[in-house]
Write an enzyme that holds these catalytic residues in place. Sequence first.
Site, PDB file in Angstrom:
ATOM      1  N   ARG A  23     -74.519  33.378 -66.070  1.00 56.01           N
ATOM      2  CA  ARG A  23     -75.306  34.037 -67.111  1.00 56.01           C
ATOM      3  C   ARG A  23     -74.407  34.254 -68.328  1.00 56.01           C
ATOM      4  O   ARG A  23     -73.194  34.431 -68.205  1.00 56.01           O
ATOM      5  CB  ARG A  23     -75.845  35.380 -66.613  1.00 56.01           C
ATOM      6  CG  ARG A  23     -76.721  36.112 -67.648  1.00 56.01           C
ATOM      7  CD  ARG A  23     -77.048  37.529 -67.217  1.00 56.01           C
ATOM      8  NE  ARG A  23     -77.743  38.234 -68.291  1.00 56.01           N
ATOM      9  CZ  ARG A  23     -78.012  39.543 -68.279  1.00 56.01           C
ATOM     10  NH1 ARG A  23     -77.665  40.280 -67.236  1.00 56.01           N
ATOM     11  NH2 ARG A  23     -78.640  40.101 -69.288  1.00 56.01           N
ATOM     12  N   HIS A  24     -74.998  34.264 -69.505  1.00 56.50           N
ATOM     13  CA  HIS A  24     -74.217  34.483 -70.729  1.00 56.50           C
ATOM     14  C   HIS A  24     -73.560  35.862 -70.737  1.00 56.50           C
ATOM     15  O   HIS A  24     -73.970  36.779 -70.005  1.00 56.50           O
ATOM     16  CB  HIS A  24     -75.105  34.329 -71.969  1.00 56.50           C
ATOM     17  CG  HIS A  24     -76.206  35.361 -72.065  1.00 56.50           C
ATOM     18  ND1 HIS A  24     -75.990  36.651 -72.478  1.00 56.50           N
ATOM     19  CD2 HIS A  24     -77.533  35.266 -71.790  1.00 56.50           C
ATOM     20  CE1 HIS A  24     -77.122  37.313 -72.473  1.00 56.50           C
ATOM     21  NE2 HIS A  24     -78.088  36.503 -72.049  1.00 56.50           N
ATOM     22  N   GLU A  52     -84.235  31.536 -71.946  1.00 63.10           N
ATOM     23  CA  GLU A  52     -84.657  32.731 -71.225  1.00 63.10           C
ATOM     24  C   GLU A  52     -86.185  32.791 -71.128  1.00 63.10           C
ATOM     25  O   GLU A  52     -86.909  32.088 -71.838  1.00 63.10           O
ATOM     26  CB  GLU A  52     -84.097  33.985 -71.920  1.00 63.10           C
ATOM     27  CG  GLU A  52     -84.374  35.318 -71.235  1.00 63.10           C
ATOM     28  CD  GLU A  52     -83.886  35.384 -69.784  1.00 63.10           C
ATOM     29  OE1 GLU A  52     -84.360  34.553 -68.971  1.00 63.10           O
ATOM     30  OE2 GLU A  52     -83.067  36.272 -69.473  1.00 63.10           O
TER      31      GLU A  52
END
Length: 505
Positions: free
Chosen positions: A68-69, A143
Amino acid sequence: MISLAQAPPLLHGRLHHLPTKRRSPFTVRSSSTLQEINKAEERELRPELYASVPFPPIKAAKRVVLVRHGQSTWNEEGRIQGSSNFSVLTKKGEAQAETSRYMLIDDSFDVCFSSPLIRSKRTAEIIWGIREEEIITDSDLREIDLYSFQGLLKHEGKAKFGPAYRQWQVDAANFNIDGHYPVRELWGRARNCWTKILAHESKSVLVVAHNAVNQALVATAIGLGTEYFRVLLQSNCGVSVLDFTPRIEGGSPYICLNRLNQTPSSPVATGSSGGRKTSKRIILICQGSTQDTEPSLSNSGDQPMNMLGVIQAQKNAELLLDLKVSAIVSSPSNACAETATIISRVQEAADCLGADCVPRYVEMKNIQDLDVAEILRQSTKDTIDVSSLRPGWLNGLDDGVMSTLWEQSGRAWSSLLTELSNESEKEKIVVAVGHPSVYVAMMGHCLNLTKEWLGSFHLDAGSVSVVDFPDGPTGRGIIRCINYTAHLGRWSIPITRSTVDDESF
């Protein structure tokens, strides 16, 4: 940077076994592809369909690492991001991405897929570093689309949308906004992504995306439907690993969740689970490595720990140092009892840092159902290499042994929930020490699955898995992490392994 064209969703194939739950039919509308899937009423697409159709066959073993970022400006503000592209990484987010780069620096990735959104693409660039291969961006990795919610602060969403916002919080799978079902659409996109990722000629794949889409990727890979949204946590720069192994007879590959949400920070630090505070927690610690000279199922569980196992136990005790553990329960086997004793001694001494301090008592007890050594000895397939604990190794057990393991682990899981349910303590943390196989089965019980999922999870010796209960022990468990080993440092099994000359990982 390469950008992928979108592929149509895969909508056919044999269904895997799924928990029996009544689900309502729906229509999928994808804002990215403008495709609509409309079926006659008797053939309408069910929410679990995207999670259960077979994956395309693969020629060689493939490992996929999901990240995940890092923290974004809108994460920091508490603003609903969805698929909007206005937030960027904060300084903390950049640092998290750099930590993830070091966690993965020794891996021989063949390719990197990334969401095109700035916060994810920047995280991918940091982790990818000086590698020459181009990053492939895919809009299906963006997203979740939240339409009118996007850009609102959370309290603004609650005030403006009321019941709809409440449904988003408590029943996301059926949440509808602007004529869309965002979570259902997301599951469809995740299946599209897997089709493209598995079709790529590579053995080691890095995917950098977002919270919700990474949840959907993990869930669809192991056959879980939209009702599992927010159950498998994805923290900022959390790393999850999935192993895909081809079947000799062809068809959909074996798929195993090797680890979930290995984060740059401690997995036991206080925080929310799925956006909610939790006061009840179970921490599952796998016993340390043992002194098996010829590891096999026939002597599994009888041996004391070797020096590596002792170090792993000490590292686990250090990880839990700042927690006030209420109880430590253990299998009576040698390695588990040793690990529990080491953790207990550190816990009881944790508050004794001054002359007037009194050692804190931590209750210790054995749970016989955590001891699965006798069950494993019953297997006629004693050639299984239990020392390596390769992903999916439980698939090699006899069916009768798997059934017995499943039933006993269910009783052990119930015992842990009973231990957690003491109402006299507002906050309670129960630490359990056992063999990896019993905890793999417990993951299935926590998720309300069946024994057919035993090969879908993997745990290493000395690893830590955390399950939170924001609604108490009678509510649904939220899995914070599975197979966390970063705290073991040089004594851990790497997050990823080189795929060079290693077809089976």
